[in-house]
Scaffold this active site. Structure first.
Site, mmCIF file in Angstrom:
data_model
loop_
_atom_site.group_PDB
_atom_site.id
_atom_site.type_symbol
_atom_site.label_atom_id
_atom_site.label_comp_id
_atom_site.label_asym_id
_atom_site.label_seq_id
_atom_site.Cartn_x
_atom_site.Cartn_y
_atom_site.Cartn_z
ATOM 1 C CD GLU A 1 -2.977 19.906 -9.900
ATOM 2 O OE1 GLU A 1 -3.429 18.759 -10.116
ATOM 3 O OE2 GLU A 1 -2.640 20.295 -8.760
ATOM 4 N NE ARG B 1 -7.023 2.436 -0.747
ATOM 5 C CZ ARG B 1 -7.567 3.506 -0.182
ATOM 6 N NH1 ARG B 1 -8.520 4.161 -0.806
ATOM 7 N NH2 ARG B 1 -7.163 3.924 1.001
ATOM 8 C CE LYS C 1 -2.873 15.728 -10.986
ATOM 9 N NZ LYS C 1 -2.553 16.181 -9.637
ATOM 10 C CD GLU D 1 0.079 12.668 -8.051
ATOM 11 O OE1 GLU D 1 -0.546 12.139 -7.127
ATOM 12 O OE2 GLU D 1 -0.334 13.668 -8.669
ATOM 13 C CE LYS E 1 9.766 -6.549 -6.327
ATOM 14 N NZ LYS E 1 8.657 -7.363 -5.876
ATOM 15 C CD1 TRP F 1 3.490 2.502 -0.100
ATOM 16 C CD2 TRP F 1 2.298 2.227 -1.954
ATOM 17 N NE1 TRP F 1 4.086 3.237 -1.080
ATOM 18 C CE2 TRP F 1 3.380 3.086 -2.233
ATOM 19 C CE3 TRP F 1 1.403 1.908 -2.978
ATOM 20 C CZ2 TRP F 1 3.597 3.641 -3.493
ATOM 21 C CZ3 TRP F 1 1.615 2.462 -4.220
ATOM 22 C CH2 TRP F 1 2.699 3.315 -4.473
ATOM 23 C CG ASN G 1 -5.186 0.203 4.888
ATOM 24 O OD1 ASN G 1 -4.493 -0.774 4.620
ATOM 25 N ND2 ASN G 1 -6.235 0.554 4.159
ATOM 26 N N GLY G 2 -2.526 2.278 7.841
ATOM 27 C CA GLY G 2 -2.126 3.300 8.801
ATOM 28 C C GLY G 2 -0.802 2.952 9.454
ATOM 29 C CB CYS H 1 -2.889 -0.032 2.378
ATOM 30 S SG CYS H 1 -1.155 0.136 2.826
ATOM 31 C CG HIS I 1 13.326 37.729 -6.800
ATOM 32 N ND1 HIS I 1 14.015 38.907 -6.637
ATOM 33 C CD2 HIS I 1 12.071 38.073 -7.202
ATOM 34 C CE1 HIS I 1 13.208 39.929 -6.909
ATOM 35 N NE2 HIS I 1 12.027 39.447 -7.262
#
Length: 605
Positions: free
Chosen positions: A481, A27, A485, A488, A600, A75, A101-102, A2, A504
Site C-alpha cells: 500500500e 474524479r 500511494k 499514485e 496534453k 478524462w 463515461n466508459g 470522468c 532473490h
C-alpha cells in the site's frame, strides 16, 4: 474517471450543472462541457482544460431561462484532450446531445458503417459514435426510448450516459452498464450524476441504477425501464445520511489530507454498535455459514486490505483464505468447493472487475459477502449479505480512509467467525475488544506528529527516483500500500516487496539513490526484517524504518511509532505511509487530489 451531471427542474440549469461538475473535479479530467436547451434548439459549450476555461466561455451568455441540461468532465480515452473531443457530442442533425463515461469497444466498426451511410464526424471519440447510433435508432423506431434500446443492442463495452433531445424539452434519458450512474430525486427537480456529491446541496434522496436500466426524467417525474424489454421497473429511493459538509475540504489543503485525518472518526464509526457487552455484533454474518474456505476478491487498496486480513483469518479463525485480484479472477477458470464463500471488497461498490467476480461466483452458486462503503451500490445489491464500512464519502482519488475502515471490519469479522468456530487463541477477544475502542483517541493524538515526521523525511528523500517498501507478515500488505500511494500521488517509482524476497534478485537494484522504506516494528518477525535491512545497508542503500520504542534496528532514519498491541500496529503504519506519500507529493508540487493527470500529447486507450 470522468464526471456526468444532468439537471431538469425549476432553477437555472447551467449554474447547478457547473457547480455539480466542480464537486466531481476529484474524479480527474482534462476538458469539460455543457449542453442546454434554448428556444432555437440545443446549445453546446466545451472547453479544453479546467472548469475555469468553461466558465469563461459561459460568461456573458444568457442561460438563465434554460432549466434542463447536461454536463461532463472528460478524462481522455479516445482522442487527444482537446476541445473537439470534449463532451457533450451531438449527432449530425443536432437533434441530440450526449455525455458519456466508459468505452464503446466496437466504436470503430460502428463508425465505419455510419460513415458509409453518410454520417460526418468531428471528433475521434467513441462518444460521438454513440450519439450517432442513438440518432439512427430513433430514426428507425420513431421513438426516443425505443431508439436508445435499439442503439444499446448494437454497442459493446461499458457506458453511463445522459441524453438531451431537441424535440423533447425538459427531458433527459440515461442508461448505464459497468460505469456508475445514479439519480437525485428533488422537489420539482431531478438530477443524474456519476456520484452523489454532484447534487448533494439540493437533495439527499438517491436512486441507484443497475446495469441494463434506462431512465427517463423530467422536472416532476422519473421512470426506470429495462433497457432491452422497456418494461417499467420499481426502484427504491435511498436517503443519504451524510451532508455536503462531509464532501468538502473543511479547512484542509487537500481531500487526501482531510481523509487521512478522518481515520480516528472512521474507526469510531465502524465500531459503533458492533461491540456490545464483550462480544462482536455483526448480524450480517448470521445468515451465512462460517466459510470452509474464503476467497477475497478486490482491486488496488481494497486488495491490500484483503491481504492484510488473510493473516488474521488464517491465524485466529483458522479459515483457509486466498486473496485474488479481481481483474485476474474474472478471466480465470476458478475452482470452487462446497463450503466456499466469496468476500468482495470495494470502497465504491461499483468496481467493474469486482462486480464481474460476483457474477462468476453467483453463476456457480457460491454465496457472496460484500464489504463496501456505499449503501445501495451495485456490489451491495448483488451480494447475498453486505457489511457497510460507514466511512463516509471518500473524495480523494487516492483511497486512504477506506482501507482503514475495511481493516476494522475485517478484524471484527475475524473475531466473529473465530468465536463461532471456537478457534480464537486465548485472550485475543478480550484484548481486541478492550484496545479497539481506545484506538481512535490514540491515533488522533499521534497523527499530527506522524505528519510532521512525514514532512521532514519527504524533504530529505525528495530526490529519490525509486523506492522499495519492505514488510513481513501483516506488514507486507502495508508495504504494498505504501508503494502504491507513492506511485499514485508522487509519480515516483516504488515497489512493495515481502522483505524476505529481496535477496532473490531485487536487491541488485539497491544503491545510494534507491532508498528503502521498511516496516520494522516490534513483533516476532523483527529480527528477520533486521537481517534484510543489513543486506540493504551492505549495498549502500538508505533506509527509513518504521519502528517501535526500544526495538529498532540501526538504520539511517528511524521513524518511531508508539507501541500498540498486535495487529492494531497496522492502524498506525497505514497513515504513516499515506502521509509520507502525501508530503512527498506536496513537496514536489504534484496535484494531490487529481493524480494520474494526462499530458496534453498523450492518448490513453
Amino acid at each position: 474517471m470522468c464526471g456526468i451531471i444532468g439537471y431538469t427542474g425549476h432553477r437555472p440549469a447551467i449554474p447547478a450543472i457547473v457547480e455539480g461538475l466542480r464537486r466531481l473535479e476529484y474524479r480527474g479530467y482534462d476538458s469539460a462541457g455543457v449542453a442546454y436547451e434554448e428556444p432555437q434548439g440545443l446549445h453546446v459549450i466545451r472547453a479544453e482544460g479546467k472548469l475555469g476555461a468553461l466558465d469563461c466561455k459561459i460568461a456573458g451568455l444568457d442561460t438563465a431561462s434554460s432549466v434542463c441540461g447536461i454536463g461532463h468532465t472528460r478524462w481522455a480515452t479516445h482522442g487527444l484532450p482537446v476541445e473537439r473531443n470534449a463532451h457533450p457530442h451531438m449527432d449530425g442533425d443536432r437533434r441530440f446531445a450526449l455525455v458519456h463515461n466508459g468505452i464503446i469497444e466496437n466504436y470503430a466498426e460502428l463508425k465505419a458503417e455510419l460513415v458509409a451511410e453518410g454520417h460526418i464526424f468531428h471528433s475521434e471519440t467513441d462518444t460521438e459514435v454513440l450519439v450517432h447510433v442513438i440518432a439512427k435508432g430513433v430514426q428507425l423506431t420513431g421513438d426516443v426510448r425505443q431508439g436508445i434500446s435499439w442503439a444499446l443492442s448494437q454497442v459493446d463495452g461499458a457506458y453511463a450516459f445522459a441524453l438531451l433531445s431537441r424535440e423533447h424539452p425538459g427531458k433527459i434519458w440515461a442508461s448505464r452498464k459497468a460505469s456508475p450512474l445514479l439519480m437525485g430525486i428533488g422537489t420539482g427537480e431531478n438530477f443524474l450524476a456519476s456520484d452523489i456529491p454532484a447534487f448533494l446541496p439540493y437533495t439527499r434522496e438517491v436512486v441507484f441504477l443497475d446495469n441494463g436500466e434506462l431512465v427517463e426524467i423530467d422536472a416532476g417525474s422519473w421512470q426506470v425501464f429495462d433497457a432491452v424489454t422497456l418494461k417499467t421497473k420499481t426502484k427504491e429511493v435511498k436517503h443519504i445520511s451524510w451532508d455536503v459538509q462531509a464532501a468538502q475540504k473543511d479547512g484542509y489543503k487537500h481531500f487526501m489530507l482531510k481523509e487521512i485525518f478522518e481515520q480516528p472518526k472512521v474507526i469510531r464509526d465502524c465500531l459503533a454498535g458492533r461491540i456490545q457487552k464483550g462480544r462482536v455484533v455483526l448480524p450480517e454474518l448470521d445468515a451465512l455459514e462460517v466459510p470452509g474456505r474464503l476467497t477475497i476478491v478486490a482491486c488496488g487498496t481494497s486488495y491490500h486490505a484483503g491481504l492484510w486480513a488473510k493473516y488474521l483469518l488464517e491465524s485466529w479463525a483458522r479459515i483457509p483464505v486466498q486473496v485474488e485480484i479481481a481483474s485476474e479472477f474474472r478471466y480465470r477458470d476458478s475452482v470452487f468447493l462446497p463450503g466456499d464463500l466469496v468476500l468482495t471488497i470495494s470502497q465504491s461498490g461499483e468496481t467493474a472487475d469486482t462486480l464481474a467476480a460476483i457474477r462468476i461466483a453467483r453463476e456457480v452458486g457460491v454465496p457472496i459477502l460484500g464489504l463496501c462503503n456505499v449503501v445501495g451500490s451495485s456490489i451491495a445489491r448483488e451480494s447475498d449479505q453486505v457489511v457497510y464500512t460507514q466511512a463516509g464519502p471518500e473524495i480523494s482519488v487516492a483511497s486512504t480512509k477506506a482501507m482503514c475502515s475495511q481493516m476494522v471490519l475485517l478484524l471484527l469479522m475475524t473475531l466473529s467467525w473465530g468465536v463461532r468456530k471456537g478457534s480464537l487463541p486465548e485472550g485475543v477477544l478480550e484484548r481486541c475488544l478492550a484496545d479497539l475502542p481506545q484506538l481512535p483517541e490514540r491515533l488522533g493524538t499521534e497523527l499530527p506528529a506522524i505528519r510532521e515526521k512525514a514532512r521532514s523525511l519527504s524533504q530529505e528523500y525528495s530526490d529519490a527516483k525509486s523506492f522499495f517498501f519492505l514488510g513481513r507478515g501483516q506488514n507486507f500488505p502495508m508495504a504494498l500500500e505504501g508503494a502504491l500511494k507513492l506511485k499514485e500521488i508522487s509519480y515516483i517509482h516504488a515497489e512493495g516487496y515481502a522483505a524476505g524476497e529481496m535477496k532473490h534478485g531485487p536487491i541488485a537494484l539497491i544503491d545510494p539513490h534507491f532508498p528503502t522504506f521498511a516496516m520494522a516494528l516490534g513483533d516476532e518477525l523483527l529480527q528477520k526484517v533486521a537481517s534484510n535491512l543489513q543486506e540493504v545497508q551492505a549495498r549502500g542503500g538508505r533506509i527509513i524504518a518504521l519502528v517501535n520504542p526500544g526495538a529498532a534496528p540501526a538504520v539511517e532514519d528511524s521513524w518511531v511509532l508508539p507501541e500498540v498491541w498486535g495487529p492494531l500496529k497496522s492502524f498506525l503504519v497505514l497513515p504513516a505511509v499515506q502521509l509520507f506519500a502525501y508530503e512527498m507529493a506536496v513537496y514536489l508540487g504534484k496535484d494531490v487530489d487529481q493524480p494520474r493527470n494526462l499530458a496534453k500529447s498523450v492518448t490513453v486507450e
